[in-house]
Design an enzyme around this catalytic site. Structure first.
Site, mmCIF file in Angstrom:
data_model
loop_
_atom_site.group_PDB
_atom_site.id
_atom_site.type_symbol
_atom_site.label_atom_id
_atom_site.label_comp_id
_atom_site.label_asym_id
_atom_site.label_seq_id
_atom_site.Cartn_x
_atom_site.Cartn_y
_atom_site.Cartn_z
ATOM 1 N N GLU A 75 -14.436 -15.509 3.621
ATOM 2 C CA GLU A 75 -15.685 -15.031 4.210
ATOM 3 C C GLU A 75 -16.874 -15.356 3.318
ATOM 4 O O GLU A 75 -16.770 -15.313 2.080
ATOM 5 C CB GLU A 75 -15.623 -13.509 4.418
ATOM 6 C CG GLU A 75 -14.503 -13.053 5.318
ATOM 7 C CD GLU A 75 -14.352 -11.547 5.326
ATOM 8 O OE1 GLU A 75 -13.595 -11.058 6.166
ATOM 9 O OE2 GLU A 75 -14.964 -10.864 4.476
ATOM 10 N N ASN A 84 -10.876 -0.202 9.933
ATOM 11 C CA ASN A 84 -9.609 0.207 9.328
ATOM 12 C C ASN A 84 -8.992 1.245 10.247
ATOM 13 O O ASN A 84 -9.572 2.309 10.472
ATOM 14 C CB ASN A 84 -9.858 0.784 7.931
ATOM 15 C CG ASN A 84 -8.582 0.935 7.136
ATOM 16 O OD1 ASN A 84 -7.600 1.482 7.624
ATOM 17 N ND2 ASN A 84 -8.595 0.458 5.906
ATOM 18 N N SER A 139 -11.335 10.724 0.154
ATOM 19 C CA SER A 139 -11.531 9.403 0.747
ATOM 20 C C SER A 139 -12.760 9.414 1.640
ATOM 21 O O SER A 139 -13.203 10.455 2.119
ATOM 22 C CB SER A 139 -10.303 9.003 1.569
ATOM 23 O OG SER A 139 -9.136 8.983 0.782
ATOM 24 N N GLU A 158 0.817 -1.216 0.000
ATOM 25 C CA GLU A 158 0.000 0.000 0.000
ATOM 26 C C GLU A 158 0.855 1.272 0.000
ATOM 27 O O GLU A 158 0.393 2.341 0.385
ATOM 28 C CB GLU A 158 -0.944 -0.016 1.206
ATOM 29 C CG GLU A 158 -1.928 -1.175 1.178
ATOM 30 C CD GLU A 158 -2.883 -1.148 2.349
ATOM 31 O OE1 GLU A 158 -3.754 -0.263 2.375
ATOM 32 O OE2 GLU A 158 -2.761 -2.016 3.230
ATOM 33 N N SER A 211 -6.853 -1.830 1.711
ATOM 34 C CA SER A 211 -7.037 -1.236 0.382
ATOM 35 C C SER A 211 -7.460 -2.253 -0.671
ATOM 36 O O SER A 211 -7.204 -2.085 -1.855
ATOM 37 C CB SER A 211 -5.759 -0.521 -0.070
ATOM 38 O OG SER A 211 -5.455 0.553 0.785
#
Length: 360
Positions: free
Chosen positions: A218, A313, A322, A15, A188
């Site tokens: 999941e 997060n 964002s 990232e 991300s």
């Protein structure tokens, strides 16, 4: 007096580029009448480079001046970046702002370094950062706190390599298609795959294990993606809810940072009472992981108004475009104000920790 602020950005992480975007935005927004700012860049190889103090507006990270003689290893960087604080605050930094996403920055490693140096810093501490980065540990803590989640299973690379068929069969026994495979310690949306059959499941395992030694699988759920911003320390505040509407099957890295194939709706249009439930659950998640400073809590909301927490997060995307800053802008806190609030929260938490007695 101006506060002396060290900005840490870049990092040895997948990232890295996301961190550079964050740094560009924060540098532009910081008020130079209130802060003395030293930029410290960490390369993808882990080298630390201290730039010249900022004396005026900077349009890009590339415009910062980093001399080659300032290139040092991470360990040498302890002294070269002057990450120390004297009792009188005449030397060193008042606070460090780690604008780092992913491993080697958001996962408690840098936070541990700053704790050992007894330096105030913005954001979550060691425990919250590491637990928030590891999706398996995070979900186990959510389970303990009684927060509803979709079903999940996890694997380590060595067990998968020893018996791949057993791993795939276990997923198919516990979870139905579609499912999502993710590296346990990355954000991300890097390395995530949506799987609708065995072939995609096998490819998803291969992809996720490129980025981590541990992965999580999941259960897929047809739901809206709703997010809440949390700001504070012991008594956190919650933002209005926002919704991510992805134009693709799911909100992957390219949709977030490359193609722009997603739409943010703030505030989200929700049935009566749902926003309050989401905010209370976000607060509960924040406290379950012992967070401080900031968190973005992500939820699934089904058409039957079932709510599942997806993840938190601990250093969310932080450009003015964002979700986290936009959530707070729509709650009444501007981007520059948000940065200043986070600085004050970091200093507040550091002062609180100084009350701890370390001798008998």
């Amino acid at each position: 007096m101006k506060k002396k602020l060290c900005l840490l950005f870049g990092g040895k992480s997948a990232e890295h580029e996301v961190s550079l975007q964050t740094a560009k935005a924060v540098i532009k927004a910081l008020d130079l009448t209130k802060f003395e700012i030293d930029p410290v860049f960490i390369s993808p190889e882990g080298e630390w480079r201290k730039g010249l103090p900022l004396e005026g507006p900077v349009e890009s990270v590339e415009a910062l001046q980093f001399g080659e003689d300032k290139t040092v290893s991470a360990t040498e960087g302890l002294q070269s970046t002057a990450l120390t604080v004297s009792e009188e605050k005449k030397e060193g930094y008042d606070i460090v702002f780690p604008l780092l996403h992913g491993p080697n920055g958001e996962d408690g490693t840098v936070q541990g370094l700053l704790e050992v140096l007894n330096v105030p810093y913005v954001g979550n501490g060691v425990l919250a950062s590491s637990a928030g980065m590891d999706k398996v540990i995070m979900k186990n803590l959510f389970k303990e706190a009684g927060l509803p989640q979709v079903n999940y299973v996890s694997f380590i690379r060595s067990a998968w390599e020893a018996d791949r068929e057993a791993a795939y069969s276990h997923v198919e026994k516990e979870i139905s298609y579609p499912c999502f495979i993710k590296p346990a310690n990355l954000g991300s949306s890097v390395g995530i795959s949506k799987c609708t059959d065995r072939k995609e499941l096998e490819a998803g395992f291969e992809e996720a294990f490129l980025y981590d030694r541990k992965i999580i699988v999941e259960q897929g759920v047809k739901a809206r993606e709703i997010e809440i911003g949390v700001l504070g320390n012991d008594y956190p505040e919650m933002s209005v809810p926002g919704e991510i509407v992805a134009k693709k099957d799911f909100y992957d890295y390219k949709a977030k940072y490359v193609d722009g194939d997603s739409v943010m709706i703030i505030p989200a249009e929700l049935p009566e009472g749902i926003a309050e439930i989401l905010q209370e659950m976000a607060k509960k998640a924040f406290q379950a992981v012992d967070c401080s400073g900031l968190v973005r809590a992500d939820f699934f909301l089904t058409e039957n108004n079932e709510i599942f927490i997806n993840e938190i997060n601990t250093m969310p995307g932080f450009t003015p475009y964002s979700m986290f800053p936009l959530l707070w802008e729509n709650t009444g806190v501007s981007y520059p104000e948000l940065i200043e609030r986070l600085v004050e929260l970091g200093i507040e938490r550091h002062k609180e920790k100084q009350r701890i007695k370390y001798s008998v």
